[in-house]
Design a protein around this motif. Structure first.
Motif, short mmCIF file in Angstrom:
data_model
loop_
_atom_site.label_atom_id
_atom_site.label_comp_id
_atom_site.label_asym_id
_atom_site.label_seq_id
_atom_site.Cartn_x
_atom_site.Cartn_y
_atom_site.Cartn_z
N ARG A 147 49.69 -64.84 51.90
CA ARG A 147 50.42 -64.95 50.62
C ARG A 147 49.49 -64.58 49.46
N ILE A 148 48.25 -65.04 49.51
CA ILE A 148 47.29 -64.69 48.43
C ILE A 148 47.07 -63.18 48.43
N SER A 149 46.94 -62.62 49.61
CA SER A 149 46.73 -61.17 49.73
C SER A 149 47.91 -60.41 49.10
N ALA A 150 49.14 -60.85 49.43
CA ALA A 150 50.33 -60.16 48.91
C ALA A 150 50.37 -60.21 47.39
N ASP A 151 49.95 -61.35 46.82
CA ASP A 151 49.94 -61.49 45.35
C ASP A 151 48.84 -60.66 44.70
N ARG A 152 47.91 -60.17 45.50
CA ARG A 152 46.78 -59.41 44.95
C ARG A 152 46.77 -57.98 45.49
N ASP A 153 47.93 -57.35 45.53
CA ASP A 153 48.03 -55.96 46.00
C ASP A 153 47.45 -55.77 47.38
N ASN A 154 47.68 -56.73 48.26
CA ASN A 154 47.26 -56.63 49.66
C ASN A 154 45.75 -56.51 49.86
N VAL A 155 44.98 -57.32 49.13
CA VAL A 155 43.53 -57.31 49.42
C VAL A 155 43.34 -57.71 50.88
N PRO A 156 42.34 -57.14 51.56
CA PRO A 156 42.11 -57.52 52.96
C PRO A 156 41.77 -59.01 53.08
N LEU A 157 42.23 -59.62 54.16
CA LEU A 157 41.96 -61.05 54.37
C LEU A 157 40.45 -61.35 54.44
N SER A 158 39.70 -60.38 54.99
CA SER A 158 38.25 -60.59 55.10
C SER A 158 37.65 -60.86 53.71
N GLN A 159 38.19 -60.19 52.68
CA GLN A 159 37.65 -60.37 51.32
C GLN A 159 37.96 -61.77 50.79
N ILE A 160 39.12 -62.30 51.15
CA ILE A 160 39.47 -63.66 50.74
C ILE A 160 38.51 -64.66 51.41
N ALA A 161 38.29 -64.47 52.70
CA ALA A 161 37.39 -65.38 53.45
C ALA A 161 35.97 -65.31 52.89
N LEU A 162 35.52 -64.12 52.54
CA LEU A 162 34.15 -63.99 52.04
C LEU A 162 33.99 -64.60 50.66
N ASN A 163 34.98 -64.39 49.80
CA ASN A 163 34.87 -64.99 48.46
C ASN A 163 34.96 -66.51 48.53
N TRP A 164 35.81 -67.03 49.44
CA TRP A 164 35.90 -68.48 49.59
C TRP A 164 34.51 -69.06 49.89
N CYS A 165 33.76 -68.34 50.70
CA CYS A 165 32.43 -68.79 51.10
C CYS A 165 31.38 -68.52 49.99
N ALA A 166 31.36 -67.29 49.52
CA ALA A 166 30.31 -66.87 48.58
C ALA A 166 30.41 -67.57 47.23
N GLN A 167 31.62 -67.99 46.86
CA GLN A 167 31.78 -68.62 45.54
C GLN A 167 31.32 -70.08 45.51
N LYS A 168 30.95 -70.64 46.65
CA LYS A 168 30.41 -72.00 46.67
C LYS A 168 29.01 -71.97 46.04
N GLU A 169 28.76 -72.91 45.13
CA GLU A 169 27.47 -72.86 44.43
C GLU A 169 26.30 -73.16 45.36
N PHE A 170 26.57 -73.83 46.48
CA PHE A 170 25.47 -74.16 47.41
C PHE A 170 25.27 -73.06 48.47
N VAL A 171 26.00 -71.96 48.35
CA VAL A 171 25.81 -70.81 49.27
C VAL A 171 25.12 -69.68 48.51
N SER A 172 24.01 -69.18 49.06
CA SER A 172 23.33 -68.06 48.40
C SER A 172 23.88 -66.73 48.89
N SER A 173 24.14 -66.65 50.20
CA SER A 173 24.57 -65.37 50.77
C SER A 173 25.36 -65.63 52.05
N CYS A 174 26.39 -64.80 52.30
CA CYS A 174 27.20 -64.93 53.52
C CYS A 174 26.80 -63.81 54.47
N ILE A 175 26.39 -64.17 55.66
CA ILE A 175 26.08 -63.12 56.64
C ILE A 175 27.39 -62.69 57.28
#
Ligand SMILES: NC(=O)c1ccc[n+]([C@@H]2O[C@H](COP(=O)([O-])OP(=O)(O)OC[C@H]3O[C@@H](n4cnc5c(N)ncnc54)[C@H](OP(=O)(O)O)[C@@H]3O)[C@@H](O)[C@H]2O)c1
Length: 318
Positions: free
Chosen positions: A251-279
């Protein structure tokens, strides 16, 4: 690409680090060497300055490939290379942990050869070896740092108690736990590690690929495929629960012009202030470009709340 300080190391790392377990030949989607070398170069071209590898990834094959790609592209100096020690691949999906002093020193020398370099930016203990005194393993890491072969040291897969114990003998600068929308068990100790000034780099940030939406039906992997053993959410009962979370991502992807799900998962992780980098492990130019593009936009706090509510509802026992 976005960049963050990596704890107190003084290094500024890309919020995406390239993982090389799959690239080294972990038993899934094995690609020809030129495709895998191109994948490493593509990541660097797209702003990734952080590569994660290990001698345990196909007995040095992943490190050799990283060394070859960085040599060919002449990019060794601008890439932060993290490798590991204290874990040995014995073949047939079997690994042995050994944190003895001589083993750590020898393994580091082998890694330097594999990587075609004379220094390793970050050396992590791959898994805790509870049969060897942590003081002995720490002595080896301190010696490697003193010699200049290793610039920074840290651990992977340690509990907070184990980090506190080894922290009596060496200064930990990095922590690498498994962490993603489907595995949040390490979150409290990640926050603690970040508070101690460690850089925190997550692995399995795409849940081993399930968070890309590429698996909508229960899949039987080949017997040699590491995902059978390592990522339990590819099996029931977790699989169906993850599919529910994917519906919210859809649903989030559809609202954002079909962004790939991988990008949603990565931003969910990377935007945490206690995460420096997502492998992120990916073996082809297309996937790497798609993943790097995640860092051109960010989830809103409302979107994060929607995802967290779905995780809470469906994956709460995690
Ligand atoms: N410290 C540790 O104990 C430990 C343990 C596990 C992993 N790691 C590190 O963390 C890295 C990442 O973990 P991981 O590779 O296991 O899991 P991951 O990054 O969560 O997922 C990797 C999987 O996702 C697929 N993928 C990536 N981007 C995609 C996209 N845009 N679309 C569709 N599929 C995509 C990959 O495909 P392809 O591979 O086929 O391209 C691969 O199957 C490893 O490579 C390794 O460096 C460390």
């Amino acid at each position: 690409m976005r960049y963050k300080e990596f704890g107190k190391t003084g290094m500024k790392v890309s919020e995406m680090a390239l993982g090389t377990w799959g690239i080294g030949g972990a038993g899934w989607d094995d690609n020809p060497e030129e495709i895998r070398i191109d994948a490493i170069c593509t990541a660097v071209e797209n702003g990734v300055n952080f590569i994660d590898t290990a001698p345990a990834y196909n007995a040095g094959a992943a490190e050799c490939l990283v060394g070859k790609a960085l040599k060919q592209s002449g990019t060794r100096q601008r890439v932060i290379v993290a490798t590991k020690c204290g874990n040995f691949y014995m073949g047939n999906g079997t690994y042995v942990r050994d944190g003895h002093y001589d083993k750590i020193i020898q393994q580091c020398d082998d890694s330097l050869k594999n990587l075609q370099t004379d220094y390793i930016d970050l050396m992590l203990i791959h898994w805790p070896d509870v049969n060897t005194d942590f003081a002995e393993t720490a002595d080896a890491l301190n010696a490697l740092k003193k010699s200049g072969k290793v610039l920074h040291i840290g651990v992977s897969n340690f509990t907070r108690e184990q980090m506190e114990e080894i922290g009596q003998y060496c200064t930990l600068e990095a922590y690498q736990p498994q962490y993603s929308m489907v595995v949040r068990t390490n979150e409290e100790q990640m926050k603690w590690a970040a508070e101690q000034g460690m850089g925190v780099m997550t692995y399995g940030s795409l849940g081993g690929g399930i968070l890309t939406g590429a698996f909508r039906k229960l899949t039987t992997f080949e017997a040699t495929d590491s995902r059978n053993r390592f990522y339990k959410h590819f099996q029931e009962p977790m699989f169906s629960k993850v599919m529910k979370v994917l519906e919210v991502m859809d649903r989030i992807s559809a609202d954002r012009d079909n962004v790939p799900l991988s990008q949603i998962a990565l931003n969910w992780c990377a935007q945490k202030e206690f995460v420096s980098s997502c492998i992120v492990g990916a073996q082809s130019r297309r996937k790497i470009e798609e993943n790097c593009a995640a860092y051109q936009w960010m989830l809103t706090s409302e979107e994060i709340a929607l995802l967290d509510a779905a995780i809470e509802q469906y994956l709460v026992e995690q």
